[in-house]
Design a protein around this motif. Structure first.
Motif, PDB file in Angstrom:
ATOM      1  N   LYS A 178      29.732  61.484  45.677  1.00 14.80           N
ATOM      2  CA  LYS A 178      30.754  60.717  45.677  1.00 14.80           C
ATOM      3  C   LYS A 178      30.530  59.197  45.041  1.00 14.80           C
ATOM      4  CE  LYS A 178      34.621  59.112  48.621  1.00 14.80           C
ATOM      5  NZ  LYS A 178      35.156  58.856  49.695  1.00 14.80           N
ATOM      6  N   PHE A 179      31.158  59.052  43.867  1.00 11.77           N
ATOM      7  CA  PHE A 179      30.999  57.641  43.046  1.00 11.77           C
ATOM      8  C   PHE A 179      32.085  56.928  42.874  1.00 11.77           C
ATOM      9  CE2 PHE A 179      27.981  60.391  40.065  1.00 11.77           C
ATOM     10  CZ  PHE A 179      26.938  59.825  40.874  1.00 11.77           C
ATOM     11  N   HIS A 180      32.064  55.840  42.719  1.00 12.11           N
ATOM     12  CA  HIS A 180      33.243  54.819  42.758  1.00 12.11           C
ATOM     13  C   HIS A 180      34.179  55.201  41.670  1.00 12.11           C
ATOM     14  CE1 HIS A 180      32.516  51.265  45.538  1.00 12.11           C
ATOM     15  NE2 HIS A 180      31.355  51.243  45.074  1.00 12.11           N
ATOM     16  N   TYR A 181      35.581  55.120  42.149  1.00 12.41           N
ATOM     17  CA  TYR A 181      36.606  55.198  41.362  1.00 12.41           C
ATOM     18  C   TYR A 181      36.304  54.677  39.816  1.00 12.41           C
ATOM     19  CZ  TYR A 181      41.465  55.863  39.475  1.00 12.41           C
ATOM     20  OH  TYR A 181      42.614  56.122  38.845  1.00 12.41           O
ATOM     21  N   GLU A 182      35.980  53.561  39.871  1.00 14.25           N
ATOM     22  CA  GLU A 182      35.658  52.757  38.717  1.00 14.25           C
ATOM     23  C   GLU A 182      34.579  53.366  37.749  1.00 14.25           C
ATOM     24  OE1 GLU A 182      36.078  51.418  41.668  1.00 14.25           O
ATOM     25  OE2 GLU A 182      37.771  50.466  41.465  1.00 14.25           O
ATOM     26  N   PHE A 183      33.665  54.024  38.197  1.00 18.28           N
ATOM     27  CA  PHE A 183      32.499  54.402  37.350  1.00 18.28           C
ATOM     28  C   PHE A 183      33.404  55.281  36.420  1.00 18.28           C
ATOM     29  CE2 PHE A 183      29.540  58.155  36.904  1.00 18.28           C
ATOM     30  CZ  PHE A 183      28.757  57.502  35.922  1.00 18.28           C
ATOM     31  N   PHE A 184      34.001  56.207  36.802  1.00 20.91           N
ATOM     32  CA  PHE A 184      34.595  57.320  36.064  1.00 20.91           C
ATOM     33  C   PHE A 184      35.486  56.529  34.778  1.00 20.91           C
ATOM     34  CE2 PHE A 184      33.876  59.578  39.962  1.00 20.91           C
ATOM     35  CZ  PHE A 184      33.556  60.870  39.421  1.00 20.91           C
ATOM     36  N   MET A 185      36.141  55.458  34.984  1.00 17.31           N
ATOM     37  CA  MET A 185      36.679  54.638  33.974  1.00 17.31           C
ATOM     38  C   MET A 185      35.896  53.597  33.295  1.00 17.31           C
ATOM     39  SD  MET A 185      39.796  56.206  34.588  1.00 17.31           S
ATOM     40  CE  MET A 185      40.720  54.874  33.566  1.00 17.31           C
ATOM     41  N   SER A 186      34.799  53.624  33.307  1.00 13.44           N
ATOM     42  CA  SER A 186      33.916  52.592  32.707  1.00 13.44           C
ATOM     43  C   SER A 186      33.603  52.519  31.442  1.00 13.44           C
ATOM     44  CB  SER A 186      32.593  52.277  33.746  1.00 13.44           C
ATOM     45  OG  SER A 186      31.860  53.643  33.566  1.00 13.44           O
ATOM     46  N   GLU A 187      33.966  53.852  30.837  1.00  9.32           N
ATOM     47  CA  GLU A 187      33.776  53.992  29.406  1.00  9.32           C
ATOM     48  C   GLU A 187      35.142  53.255  28.691  1.00  9.32           C
ATOM     49  OE1 GLU A 187      32.653  57.636  26.992  1.00  9.32           O
ATOM     50  OE2 GLU A 187      33.201  58.405  28.935  1.00  9.32           O
ATOM     51  N   LYS A 188      34.684  52.565  27.456  1.00  8.36           N
ATOM     52  CA  LYS A 188      35.923  51.605  27.104  1.00  8.36           C
ATOM     53  C   LYS A 188      36.880  52.469  26.684  1.00  8.36           C
ATOM     54  CE  LYS A 188      37.152  47.544  25.486  1.00  8.36           C
ATOM     55  NZ  LYS A 188      37.555  46.541  26.591  1.00  8.36           N
ATOM     56  N   ARG A 189      36.565  53.537  25.993  1.00 11.98           N
ATOM     57  CA  ARG A 189      37.480  54.343  25.239  1.00 11.98           C
ATOM     58  C   ARG A 189      38.735  55.212  26.262  1.00 11.98           C
ATOM     59  NH1 ARG A 189      36.175  59.958  24.626  1.00 11.98           N
ATOM     60  NH2 ARG A 189      34.358  60.398  25.707  1.00 11.98           N
ATOM     61  N   VAL A 190      38.379  55.088  27.660  1.00 11.56           N
ATOM     62  CA  VAL A 190      39.224  55.538  28.730  1.00 11.56           C
ATOM     63  C   VAL A 190      39.503  54.636  29.541  1.00 11.56           C
ATOM     64  CG1 VAL A 190      38.065  57.883  28.270  1.00 11.56           C
ATOM     65  CG2 VAL A 190      37.250  56.140  30.217  1.00 11.56           C
ATOM     66  N   GLU A 191      39.605  53.249  29.106  1.00  7.05           N
ATOM     67  CA  GLU A 191      40.125  52.240  30.181  1.00  7.05           C
ATOM     68  C   GLU A 191      41.457  52.500  30.222  1.00  7.05           C
ATOM     69  OE1 GLU A 191      39.440  47.405  30.501  1.00  7.05           O
ATOM     70  OE2 GLU A 191      38.843  48.429  28.596  1.00  7.05           O
ATOM     71  N   ASN A 192      41.870  52.129  31.358  1.00  3.51           N
ATOM     72  CA  ASN A 192      43.253  52.499  31.831  1.00  3.51           C
ATOM     73  C   ASN A 192      44.094  53.530  31.644  1.00  3.51           C
ATOM     74  OD1 ASN A 192      43.299  49.810  32.940  1.00  3.51           O
ATOM     75  ND2 ASN A 192      43.775  48.939  30.768  1.00  3.51           N
ATOM     76  N   ILE A 193      43.273  54.799  31.301  1.00  2.00           N
ATOM     77  CA  ILE A 193      43.917  56.060  30.913  1.00  2.00           C
ATOM     78  C   ILE A 193      44.635  56.736  32.022  1.00  2.00           C
ATOM     79  CG2 ILE A 193      41.737  57.626  31.308  1.00  2.00           C
ATOM     80  CD1 ILE A 193      42.708  58.909  28.674  1.00  2.00           C
ATOM     81  N   ASP A 194      44.035  56.545  33.472  1.00  2.00           N
ATOM     82  CA  ASP A 194      44.709  56.816  34.415  1.00  2.00           C
ATOM     83  C   ASP A 194      46.072  56.378  34.479  1.00  2.00           C
ATOM     84  OD1 ASP A 194      43.676  54.414  34.969  1.00  2.00           O
ATOM     85  OD2 ASP A 194      43.442  54.781  36.935  1.00  2.00           O
TER      86      ASP A 194
END
Length: 645
Positions: free
Chosen positions: A404-420
């Motif tokens: 189980k990783f932090h939610y933010e790790f999955f979003m840490s790529e610049k190209r998927v920032e705020n994609i959720d």
């Protein structure tokens, strides 16, 4: 002793039935293993006794250590007892004693008489030579171990009181050869600082969470000689000014209660090598104020008589910080979202342990791809891809436990920032129905009019479950929750509040930590709402109060059975000493891996190709689930008017 007792000793002290005994030389342990394999072995710190004559009944105490020889290194004592007439008696001259060892050979006869022989290492002989010179005694240090010393079993036992320890064994040796070691052993406690280093530990997580402080540790390795210590005091000076002064009390180790001992007695640090670790994160001990800054490290030790002894060492802080050992870490979460640190050094050590389980003959037959996969945890760690490295070693170890990783790790790529947020906004813009009971309400281009994306099989199954829940409702009620989520790879994802999934990332992964750990991954969406009946027509409506998003990925290597090509996972240089970034396409010396290569390695190590395959490492190379904690979104773009059924 009786003839029967003596014969029993002889029978028990026979040499090994398979090992050859006519060696030119024996090391001390080999001598016992070869010529006295069946005798009782007693062992404690710096002393071993292979007691073939059954002279001792009690176990060896660990806390009686002697440093009578004034030598920096502790003298190790190895003793053998056996009846006369066995092969050990004939072969004792072939023992090759180490420079810091003393070997004692005790030979007993049927009439309880005893002959004792010694073999001294060079360090003890040097001590004897100095001793004889200081006491105006002719130096016989080079021939003293060629003598035969007489004793009896009762007299020998009286000297030891039925229990051999390092201190009384060394005292017995001194008394036997006529050397008084008592005065040398009554010296004050000695402390010697061996090494001072700095270690820094910092999270490599680069996503937007509160910054993890860089932890700095001052590590002092030192030796405590000859006497136990009650406590230590660590004092640090900066240019002669004290900046740290702290007593370090010994750790109390639970032991079985002994009614004969005083339970209130202060626990002691025994002689040996010790380490003090000072966390300097919250203070300025390791803050560089100028390039010429000098720290003086002083360790004081207090013995039982309250006498204090010390040693000190100075370091140039700038040079020490430049040589600091860096041990970065990543964080995983437990079920309650508590953070657990995983250090890079730990990942590398786990890889070494796993690699050590593979026999050389098996490893040599592995493909280049298989050998690369085994080294990827080290390569990725050294490249800074610690999430990827952790996933790799976790898969090899095969526990099947989820990560189980932090939610933010999955979003840490610049190209998927705020994609959720972007995905949810676009999805909820046109939602009108919970589901459709016929195709007449909308056209294909309006597929987002439905809350549940029925083209996703698990979402379609979740809709079925949700409809079952609604049918059983007899009054208006809250529905859905955020705790009913899949957390293990063996679980089905059919949860009635799971309504949509979006694919994020790249199938071939990017050259960063997210790419090496996840490649493509899924954003799954859940809702919490309120179901109520329309008073006019009696139909159920759904009002969504909030939604939650989390990320899920399976760390697995099973392509679609109908696929032609196995998924490509990058090309790597298999060099753990000088790792390089992976490439999408192979170079001259790089090795390209695919899903199928992981499956092949799993088949070899875990024996997954039928009964004929040998199982090298049971339960190794198992797939597992990676997932995040969830984030909730309320109001604004998420809150939705009543949806129709």
């Amino acid at each position: 002793m009786t003839e029967e007792e003596f014969n029993n000793l002889i029978e028990n002290c026979q040499p090994h039935k398979i090992f050859k005994t006519n060696w030119g030389t024996f090391y001390p342990d080999d001598f016992a293993e070869t010529l006295l394999p069946n005798v009782n072995e007693l062992e404690a710190k710096a002393v071993k006794m292979f007691d073939g004559a059954n002279l001792f009944k009690n176990p060896l105490p660990d806390n009686n250590i002697s440093q009578s020889t004034k030598n920096q290194d502790l003298i190790s004592l190895v003793s053998y007892s056996y009846p006369k007439g066995v092969e050990a008696e004939m072969r004792k001259g072939n023992v090759n004693v180490g420079e810091n060892e003393i070997c004692t050979f005790i030979e007993v006869a049927i009439d309880d008489k005893m002959e004792i022989f010694f073999k001294f290492g060079q360090n003890f002989k040097k001590f004897l030579s100095t001793y004889f010179k200081d006491n105006n005694i002719p130096d016989i240090s080079q021939t003293i171990d060629k003598k035969i010393y007489k004793n009896t079993i009762p007299g020998f036992k009286d000297a030891f009181n039925n229990s051999i320890a390092h201190s009384n064994a060394l005292a017995f040796i001194g008394k036997t050869i006529g050397v008084d070691l008592a005065d040398a052993d009554k010296t004050t406690l000695q402390i010697k600082i061996n090494e001072i280093t700095v270690k820094t530990s910092k999270s490599l997580d680069n996503y937007k969470t509160p910054k993890e402080k860089e932890h700095k540790y001052l590590i002092i390795n030192f030796e405590q000689l000859n006497l136990p210590a009650v406590n230590y005091r660590l004092i640090i000076y900066r240019n002669k000014k004290i900046i740290y002064n702290q007593v370090t009390l010994p750790k109390v180790v639970p032991v079985k209660k002994d009614p004969k001992k005083n339970e209130d007695k202060i626990p002691l640090h025994q002689p040996g090598k010790h380490r003090l670790v000072l966390d300097c994160t919250e203070n300025d001990i390791l803050e560089l104020k100028d390039n010429n800054q000098i720290l003086t490290i002083r360790i004081e030790a207090t013995d039982e008589s309250k006498k204090i002894t010390f040693d000190l060492e100075t370091i140039l802080l700038k040079q020490t910080l430049e040589k600091a050992e860096v041990d970065n870490f990543v964080i995983i979460l437990d079920e309650k979202n508590n953070e657990i640190k995983n250090f890079g050094s730990e990942i590398i050590e786990r890889q070494k342990i796993f690699r050590g389980k593979i026999p050389a003959k098996v490893y040599d037959k592995l493909s280049d791809e298989g050998k690369l996969i085994l080294n990827l945890p080290i390569i990725m760690t050294k490249l800074g891809f610690l999430h990827g490295a952790l996933c790799q070693i976790h898969w090899l170890e095969g526990t099947k436990d989820s990560l189980k990783f932090h939610y933010e790790f999955f979003m840490s790529e610049k190209r998927v920032e705020n994609i959720d947020i972007k995905n949810l906004k676009e999805y909820f813009q046109s939602i009108k129905y919970v589901s459709s009971d016929s195709g007449s309400r909308t056209t294909d281009k309006d597929k987002n009019l439905f809350l549940y994306n029925e083209k996703i099989s698990s979402a379609k199954s979740a809709l079925t479950e949700f409809n079952d829940v609604i049918e059983k409702l007899d009054k208006n009620s809250d529905v859905g929750d955020f705790g009913n989520m899949t957390t293990h790879i063996s679980e089905k994802t059919i949860k009635y509040n799971f309504f949509q999934a979006f694919t994020i990332g790249s199938a071939v992964g990017n050259i960063d930590d997210v790419g090496t750990a996840l490649g493509q991954y899924s954003q799954r969406c859940y809702f919490h709402g309120y179901a109520h009946k329309d008073p006019e027509n009696g139909k159920w409506l759904l009002n969504i109060k909030e939604v939650a998003s989390r990320f899920v990925d399976s760390f697995s290597f099973d392509d679609d059975k109908n696929s032609i090509d196995s998924q490509h996972l990058g090309c790597w240089v298999n060099n753990i000493m000088h790792p390089k970034l992976p490439e999408r396409f192979g170079g001259i010396i790089s090795v390209c891996v695919q899903n199928v290569d992981y499956r092949d390695l799993r088949d070899i190590l875990a024996g997954n190709k039928g009964k004929k395959m040998e199982v090298i490492i049971p339960n190794s190379c198992n797939d597992f689930l990676i997932y995040s904690n969830y984030r909730t979104f309320t109001d604004g773009f998420v809150k939705k008017n009543d949806l129709l059924f």
